[in-house]
Design a protein around this motif. Structure first.
Motif, short mmCIF file in Angstrom:
data_model
loop_
_atom_site.label_atom_id
_atom_site.label_comp_id
_atom_site.label_asym_id
_atom_site.label_seq_id
_atom_site.Cartn_x
_atom_site.Cartn_y
_atom_site.Cartn_z
N ALA A 147 97.87 21.50 31.78
CA ALA A 147 98.11 20.89 30.47
C ALA A 147 97.27 21.57 29.40
CB ALA A 147 97.82 19.39 30.52
N TYR A 148 96.02 21.91 29.74
CA TYR A 148 95.18 22.64 28.77
C TYR A 148 95.78 24.02 28.49
CZ TYR A 148 91.10 24.80 26.60
OH TYR A 148 90.25 25.45 25.72
N ALA A 149 96.24 24.69 29.56
CA ALA A 149 96.85 26.02 29.38
C ALA A 149 98.09 25.94 28.50
CB ALA A 149 97.19 26.61 30.74
N ALA A 150 98.85 24.86 28.62
CA ALA A 150 100.05 24.71 27.81
C ALA A 150 99.70 24.44 26.35
CB ALA A 150 100.91 23.56 28.36
N LEU A 151 98.63 23.68 26.14
CA LEU A 151 98.24 23.32 24.77
C LEU A 151 97.51 24.47 24.07
CD1 LEU A 151 98.16 21.09 22.63
CD2 LEU A 151 96.09 20.21 23.72
N PHE A 152 96.72 25.24 24.84
CA PHE A 152 95.92 26.33 24.25
C PHE A 152 96.19 27.64 25.00
CE2 PHE A 152 93.37 22.38 23.85
CZ PHE A 152 93.40 22.26 22.46
N PRO A 153 97.41 28.16 24.92
CA PRO A 153 97.73 29.36 25.70
C PRO A 153 96.92 30.59 25.32
CG PRO A 153 99.46 28.87 24.09
CD PRO A 153 98.55 27.69 24.11
N PRO A 174 95.37 31.91 10.70
CA PRO A 174 95.98 30.58 10.48
C PRO A 174 97.28 30.37 11.23
CG PRO A 174 95.12 31.45 8.42
CD PRO A 174 94.98 32.56 9.43
N CYS A 175 98.08 31.41 11.39
CA CYS A 175 99.37 31.25 12.06
C CYS A 175 99.23 30.92 13.53
CB CYS A 175 100.21 32.51 11.89
SG CYS A 175 99.47 33.99 12.65
N CYS A 176 98.09 31.25 14.10
CA CYS A 176 97.88 31.05 15.54
C CYS A 176 96.79 30.04 15.85
CB CYS A 176 97.50 32.38 16.21
SG CYS A 176 98.69 33.71 15.97
N ASN A 177 96.02 29.62 14.86
CA ASN A 177 94.91 28.71 15.11
C ASN A 177 95.46 27.30 15.34
OD1 ASN A 177 92.45 27.16 14.92
ND2 ASN A 177 91.55 28.94 13.93
N PRO A 178 95.16 26.69 16.49
CA PRO A 178 95.75 25.39 16.80
C PRO A 178 95.08 24.21 16.09
CG PRO A 178 94.31 26.06 18.58
CD PRO A 178 94.35 27.21 17.61
N HIS A 243 102.95 25.88 18.35
CA HIS A 243 104.11 26.50 17.70
C HIS A 243 105.43 25.95 18.24
CE1 HIS A 243 103.76 28.95 21.40
NE2 HIS A 243 105.06 29.13 21.27
N ALA A 244 105.45 25.47 19.48
CA ALA A 244 106.68 24.92 20.05
C ALA A 244 106.65 23.41 20.18
CB ALA A 244 106.95 25.55 21.43
N GLY A 245 105.47 22.85 20.42
CA GLY A 245 105.38 21.42 20.68
C GLY A 245 105.13 20.57 19.45
N GLU A 287 107.56 28.19 29.64
CA GLU A 287 107.98 29.40 28.92
C GLU A 287 107.90 29.19 27.41
OE1 GLU A 287 111.31 26.66 29.10
OE2 GLU A 287 109.93 27.43 30.62
N ALA A 288 108.13 27.96 26.96
CA ALA A 288 108.05 27.66 25.52
C ALA A 288 106.61 27.54 25.07
CB ALA A 288 108.79 26.36 25.21
N ALA A 289 105.72 27.17 26.00
CA ALA A 289 104.32 27.00 25.64
C ALA A 289 103.61 28.32 25.43
CB ALA A 289 103.61 26.21 26.76
N ALA A 290 104.14 29.42 25.96
CA ALA A 290 103.51 30.72 25.82
C ALA A 290 103.47 31.13 24.34
CB ALA A 290 104.28 31.76 26.62
N PRO A 291 102.48 31.95 23.93
CA PRO A 291 102.42 32.40 22.53
C PRO A 291 103.72 33.07 22.11
CG PRO A 291 100.40 32.97 23.71
CD PRO A 291 101.36 32.46 24.74
N ASP A 292 104.13 32.80 20.87
CA ASP A 292 105.41 33.32 20.39
C ASP A 292 105.28 34.67 19.72
OD1 ASP A 292 103.99 32.34 18.26
OD2 ASP A 292 105.71 31.42 17.26
N HIS A 293 104.07 35.15 19.50
CA HIS A 293 103.87 36.49 18.95
C HIS A 293 102.43 36.93 19.19
CE1 HIS A 293 102.33 33.90 15.68
NE2 HIS A 293 101.58 34.94 15.35
#
Length: 295
Positions: A147-153, A174-178, A243-245, A287-293
């Motif tokens: 769950a941590y890996a999914a939230l903070f990939p 900013p685009c990647c900072n959760p 970015h996905a959730g 697969e959706a939790a992975a970084p998108d860029h």
């Protein structure tokens, strides 16, 4: 001959410099009115003067001035306690004062590089679907669950010294900072980090991390230089953006691992059903939790 090595003398000077800066920052936040003293004309300081602190604490003005100037003078717990009361230090700040003044207190250590107890990963996995991570005092990420890996990939995909929550907070764009409430959270994180840092003053790994953060993050450099607040980690609400959730609100709880001093489990508990459902969705859709860029 002092009997001290050059490294010990350097660490001593750095510690006394931190002590002086800390005392000045605490003195400047207390007004004369706070302690029942007249403000008087032409005050050049926003808070109490040195001589006022000395008077209220019942210590000599010269002695207190030398203490703020970082001179190598002997101090007692009784005198430091009087200064702490005058400056209205809380428990965390009081302990911080003791450490900066090198007054013997209970020994606390961070064991870096020591293997985690074998059951820790089992415990982390057993906490699912709650995100949970194991970190040391320096904020190095040592172990985590799915769950941590999914939230903070991006944290778990980092390597070496960059797999560190402080590093991620201050270096991700900013685009990647959760962290949603970034401006609110950063001063708190620096205050907690400083409280731990003083225990390891002079240790290369800690010093290197601070220097690297200062070099790459103007905001960290500003906070580190300007604020001498100290704090211990407590239960707080933290808001993250995936970015996905979407936006996920959690409340953090820190649990110490007694077999590994300085190491803790941090558990993120969703504060509402929507956040709980979003974490569940990320777990079910890795697969959706992975970084998108990437950058």
């Amino acid at each position: 001959m002092t009997g001290m090595s050059t490294a010990e003398e350097t660490t001593g000077r750095e510690r006394r410099g931190e002590l002086g800066a800390f005392l000045r920052s605490r003195r400047e936040r207390i007004t004369p009115a706070d302690v029942g003293m007249p403000a008087g004309p032409r005050r050049r300081t926003p808070g109490l003067r040195r001589e006022e602190v000395a008077q209220l604490a019942g210590v000599g003005v010269t002695w207190y001035t030398w203490l703020e100037q970082g001179r190598p003078i002997k101090v007692s717990t009784q005198v430091l306690d009087a200064v702490a009361r005058t400056l209205r230090l809380d428990g965390t700040e009081h302990e911080h004062l003791y450490r900066l003044a090198e007054v013997p207190t209970a020994t606390l250590s961070d064991t870096v590089g020591t293997p985690l107890p074998p059951d820790v990963q089992t415990i982390l996995d057993g906490l699912l679907p709650l995100p949970a991570v194991v970190s040391n005092g320096r904020c190095d990420v040592l172990a985590w669950n799915a769950a941590y890996a999914a939230l903070f990939p991006r944290v778990v995909r980092a390597t070496g010294c960059e797999r560190n929550s402080m590093w991620m907070m201050f270096t991700l764009p900013p685009c990647c900072n959760p962290v949603v409430n970034w401006e609110e959270e950063t001063p708190i994180h620096v205050a907690v980090f400083r409280h731990r840092y003083i225990r390891h003053l002079g240790e290369p790994g800690w010093k290197e991390l601070v220097e690297r953060l200062q070099a790459v993050s103007p905001e960290f450099a500003r906070l580190w230089a300007a604020s001498h607040d100290v704090a211990i980690p407590g239960q707080r609400t933290k808001v993250f953006r995936h970015h996905a959730g979407g936006e996920i609100r959690t409340r953090t709880t820190n649990l110490e691992i007694t077999a590994s001093p300085g190491v803790r489990v941090v558990v993120y508990v969703p504060t509402d059903e929507e956040s709980r459902d979003r974490i569940g969705w990320l777990l079910a859709n890795p697969e959706a939790a992975a970084p998108d860029h990437t950058h």
